[in-house]
Design an enzyme around this catalytic site. Sequence first.
Site, PDB file in Angstrom:
ATOM      1  N   GLU A 178       0.616  -1.155  -0.023  1.00  0.00           N
ATOM      2  CA  GLU A 178      -0.070  -0.051   0.132  1.00  0.00           C
ATOM      3  C   GLU A 178       0.767   1.123  -0.127  1.00  0.00           C
ATOM      4  O   GLU A 178       1.284   1.599   1.188  1.00  0.00           O
ATOM      5  CB  GLU A 178      -0.964   0.019   0.998  1.00  0.00           C
ATOM      6  N   LYS A 220      -2.580  -2.030  -3.240  1.00  0.00           N
ATOM      7  CA  LYS A 220      -3.505  -1.178  -2.490  1.00  0.00           C
ATOM      8  C   LYS A 220      -3.027   0.156  -2.929  1.00  0.00           C
ATOM      9  O   LYS A 220      -2.378   0.913  -1.896  1.00  0.00           O
ATOM     10  CB  LYS A 220      -3.564  -1.365  -1.010  1.00  0.00           C
TER      11      LYS A 220
END
Length: 345
Positions: A178, A220
């Site tokens: 992420e 992500k």
Amino acid sequence: MSITEELKATAKAMVAEGKGILAADESFGTANKRFQKLGIPQTEEMRRAYREMLFTSTGMNKFISGVILFDETIRQSTKEGVPFTKVLLKAGIIPGIKLDAGAKPLAGAPQELITEGLDGLRERIAEYYNMGARFAKWRAVITIGEKIPSKLCLQANADALARYAALCIEGGLVPIVEPEVLMDGNQTIAQSLEVHQETLHTVFERLYLYRVPFEQMILKPSMVISGTDCAEQASVEDVAQLTVKCLLDCVPSSVPGCVFLSGGQSDQLATAHLNAMNVIFKGKLPWTLSFSYGRALQQAAMQTWLGKDANVTAAQKAFSMRAQLNSAAALGQYSSEMEKIASNN
Ligand code: 5MM
């Protein structure tokens, strides 16, 4: 099944058709800040009760493939004593765990952050695997501002993400990678695109160097969007076009899926952006585009719950509604009309 096959199967299941991931991994500081705003007592028991409300929502498994948990949460149980991991597994939902220890100031790079948590990570991964976790998350924070992000910040964070991801693969957890480019600031969407491209190129170069198999991980990303203080806010269509352009430029086709963070967007806008991407690019993308929202899935539920048992059913309804609408967006089947219909039901 070999570990490699298990990792591939888990990654695929995380982005199963019409499903997304619930980010319920708020650390103490974040969870308490959100509770405080609503006048909810900031205690371990209230955090437990809140997560129980979310995880026991009926029908959640139709829209949610996995839940990212925080260390405190993965050790907690329902009021009746059933561990949360069991509750999730029984519903066919994969438990995941946040492995980073948060973003701290990066020495030598004023205003920039580096995510910590690599020390002892191999041992922590083994412990969480034994507790039932099958995927993990690590968030890097990239800030846009005058002369930032610096190369130092991008490379240091990409290195940490890649080292984390490689350790996850070794330990049997699918890594969610992420790199969040923050929405804060007055940058235009074009500037946001540039920073996203540099960030994702740097991250994938490091993942390759650290021999992370792309088909065993999930990305992500943040969406390519105008800064919160930018006078000109890009349309839903422009956000969809530039976000997908950026991903096509930077993300290998063997990555099974990209699950977006909501990053402070309103609930409805986060849903509309995801939907537009899946409508415009239907059948043309190598990976699945879905959601891994925290606030955009939970906001309405928390505001309804307010820490009161009497509000549990209504809060669960609010949570299920957002999960259902985001599931529709992951299929490109959402329309703003559905907001009205869902809230009248
Ligand atoms: C960017 O935050 C992640 C996605 O949530 P949003 O959709 O609300 O942007 C989220 O998973 C975040 O990492 C967790 O809430 C944990 O945050 P902290 O800061 O407590 O580690």
